[in-house]
Design a protein around this motif. Structure first.
Motif, PDB file in Angstrom:
ATOM      1  N   UNK A  12      79.508 -94.269 -54.738  1.00  0.00           N
ATOM      2  CA  UNK A  12      78.772 -94.746 -53.569  1.00  0.00           C
ATOM      3  C   UNK A  12      79.409 -95.984 -52.958  1.00  0.00           C
ATOM      4  N   UNK A  13      79.814 -96.915 -53.785  1.00  0.00           N
ATOM      5  CA  UNK A  13      80.246 -98.221 -53.302  1.00  0.00           C
ATOM      6  C   UNK A  13      81.665 -98.535 -53.770  1.00  0.00           C
ATOM      7  N   UNK A  14      82.544 -98.857 -52.812  1.00  0.00           N
ATOM      8  CA  UNK A  14      83.874 -99.359 -53.130  1.00  0.00           C
ATOM      9  C   UNK A  14      83.754-100.868 -53.318  1.00  0.00           C
ATOM     10  N   UNK A  15      83.730-101.290 -54.579  1.00  0.00           N
ATOM     11  CA  UNK A  15      83.415-102.680 -54.905  1.00  0.00           C
ATOM     12  C   UNK A  15      84.605-103.588 -54.604  1.00  0.00           C
ATOM     13  N   UNK A  16      84.316-104.774 -54.076  1.00  0.00           N
ATOM     14  CA  UNK A  16      85.340-105.779 -53.812  1.00  0.00           C
ATOM     15  C   UNK A  16      84.981-107.057 -54.561  1.00  0.00           C
ATOM     16  N   UNK A  17      85.981-107.828 -55.023  1.00  0.00           N
ATOM     17  CA  UNK A  17      85.709-109.011 -55.836  1.00  0.00           C
ATOM     18  C   UNK A  17      85.429-110.253 -54.984  1.00  0.00           C
ATOM     19  N   UNK A  18      84.193-110.698 -54.984  1.00  0.00           N
ATOM     20  CA  UNK A  18      83.845-111.924 -54.257  1.00  0.00           C
ATOM     21  C   UNK A  18      83.391-113.034 -55.198  1.00  0.00           C
ATOM     22  N   UNK A  19      83.630-112.868 -56.478  1.00  0.00           N
ATOM     23  CA  UNK A  19      83.315-113.944 -57.409  1.00  0.00           C
ATOM     24  C   UNK A  19      82.219-113.583 -58.376  1.00  0.00           C
ATOM     25  N   UNK A  20      82.059-114.389 -59.439  1.00  0.00           N
ATOM     26  CA  UNK A  20      81.027-114.117 -60.449  1.00  0.00           C
ATOM     27  C   UNK A  20      79.631-114.217 -59.863  1.00  0.00           C
ATOM     28  N   UNK A  21      78.759-113.314 -60.320  1.00  0.00           N
ATOM     29  CA  UNK A  21      77.383-113.328 -59.848  1.00  0.00           C
ATOM     30  C   UNK A  21      77.185-112.729 -58.480  1.00  0.00           C
ATOM     31  N   UNK A  22      78.199-112.012 -57.974  1.00  0.00           N
ATOM     32  CA  UNK A  22      78.117-111.399 -56.642  1.00  0.00           C
ATOM     33  C   UNK A  22      78.512-109.929 -56.746  1.00  0.00           C
ATOM     34  N   UNK A  23      77.735-109.064 -56.142  1.00  0.00           N
ATOM     35  CA  UNK A  23      78.085-107.657 -55.983  1.00  0.00           C
ATOM     36  C   UNK A  23      78.337-107.400 -54.510  1.00  0.00           C
ATOM     37  N   UNK A  24      79.494-106.865 -54.187  1.00  0.00           N
ATOM     38  CA  UNK A  24      79.840-106.611 -52.789  1.00  0.00           C
ATOM     39  C   UNK A  24      80.688-105.358 -52.702  1.00  0.00           C
ATOM     40  N   UNK A  25      80.583-104.657 -51.601  1.00  0.00           N
ATOM     41  CA  UNK A  25      81.419-103.482 -51.419  1.00  0.00           C
ATOM     42  C   UNK A  25      81.135-102.760 -50.121  1.00  0.00           C
ATOM     43  N   UNK A  26      81.876-101.686 -49.932  1.00  0.00           N
ATOM     44  CA  UNK A  26      81.788-100.897 -48.710  1.00  0.00           C
ATOM     45  C   UNK A  26      81.501 -99.443 -49.062  1.00  0.00           C
ATOM     46  N   UNK A  27      80.625 -98.831 -48.292  1.00  0.00           N
ATOM     47  CA  UNK A  27      80.354 -97.419 -48.477  1.00  0.00           C
ATOM     48  C   UNK A  27      81.357 -96.601 -47.668  1.00  0.00           C
ATOM     49  N   UNK A  28      81.266 -95.283 -47.827  1.00  0.00           N
ATOM     50  CA  UNK A  28      82.049 -94.344 -47.027  1.00  0.00           C
ATOM     51  C   UNK A  28      81.153 -93.125 -46.792  1.00  0.00           C
ATOM     52  N   UNK A  29      81.719 -91.954 -46.631  1.00  0.00           N
ATOM     53  CA  UNK A  29      80.903 -90.755 -46.525  1.00  0.00           C
ATOM     54  C   UNK A  29      80.363 -90.301 -47.884  1.00  0.00           C
TER      55      UNK A  29
END
Length: 262
Positions: A12-29
């Motif tokens: 579901x989510x292409x996760x990107x590293x933004x630091x400890x304690x953070x979940x971030x990412x981009x979806x697609x189809x």
């Protein structure tokens, strides 16, 4: 500036590293239930898709990130809203969302514009910004960083991720429009694959963030126009259909016991 090409995450989510304690990412189809032409995880509620299916797709994303996902009505401007709790406010009009709460995620949805995620993991401030050509010129990124600073962030600690967006080689525009953008963000001026005037959103976003004091910027590098795994409004128009979905960039703060970012 770090360039990262292609998916890095789960279904579901292409996760990107933004630091400890953070979940971030981009979806697609990937992972959604929408039928053609929105086929996949369409998160846009105003593109003609079945509202019930869109709601189900948004629930898929919410379950992945673990908290309610807050979106706004995006208007290609520079208004930024600070979100403290889940609020399904249909009147919320903004192109930047900021939060210091671990009880919500903030997100923007796109189909060629650049989704930009930001985090200061020390101050525990995160943000999502919708940066298309108009928003880039209007100053949405500066306004978003300023709002983060008011919540305690230090631009020097902020880590940013620029998601998939239409690449300069695919974003042909009239010369006058390219020049109007370049007058504000010179780094966005480029030429298309055909050698015509064009706009490079990712380069413009990265340059503006650096001028805001953000030193660490990750650029996804995927071209929405060329990648059928992503939604692209321009591609849909050029192929004769016109209808397409929206994917999203989403970011949240994790609480002490949450390991969803792994």
């Amino acid at each position: 500036m770090t360039v990262r090409h292609g998916p890095q995450g789960d279904d579901v989510l292409d996760v990107v590293p933004l630091g400890p304690g953070v979940l971030a990412g981009f979806t697609s189809r990937r992972g959604g239930g929408s039928a053609a032409p929105w086929e996949g995880l369409n998160l846009g509620s105003a593109v003609g898709d079945d509202p019930d299916v869109v709601a189900a797709n948004r629930t898929v994303l919410q379950r992945r990130v673990g908290v309610p996902v807050v979106l706004a009505t995006q208007v290609h401007g520079n208004d930024v809203v600070v979100v403290h709790e889940d609020s399904s406010d249909p009147g919320r009009r903004a192109d930047g969302l900021v939060t210091t709460s671990a009880r919500v995620a903030v997100a923007v949805y796109v189909a060629d514009c650049a989704p930009v995620l930001l985090a200061d993991p020390v101050a525990r401030v995160v943000a999502a910004a919708h940066a298309g050509r108009a928003g880039l010129v209007a100053g949405v990124l500066q306004a978003t960083v300023d709002a983060m600073v008011r919540e305690g962030a230090d631009p020097g600690r902020v880590v940013a991720a620029v998601g998939p967006c239409i690449a300069g080689r695919s974003y042909e525009v009239p010369a006058t429009l390219r020049d109007d953008v370049a007058a504000v963000v010179p780094e966005a001026a480029t030429r298309s694959a055909a050698g015509t005037p064009a706009v490079d959103l990712a380069a413009g976003v990265a340059a503006v963030l650096r001028r805001c004091g953000v030193r660490e910027v990750h650029v996804d590098g995927r071209d929405t126009y060329a990648d059928p795994a992503l939604y692209s409004h321009r591609r849909a128009v050029h192929t004769g259909g016109g209808a397409t979905g929206r994917f999203a960039g989403v970011v949240r703060l994790l609480d002490g016991g949450d390991r969803r970012g792994g």
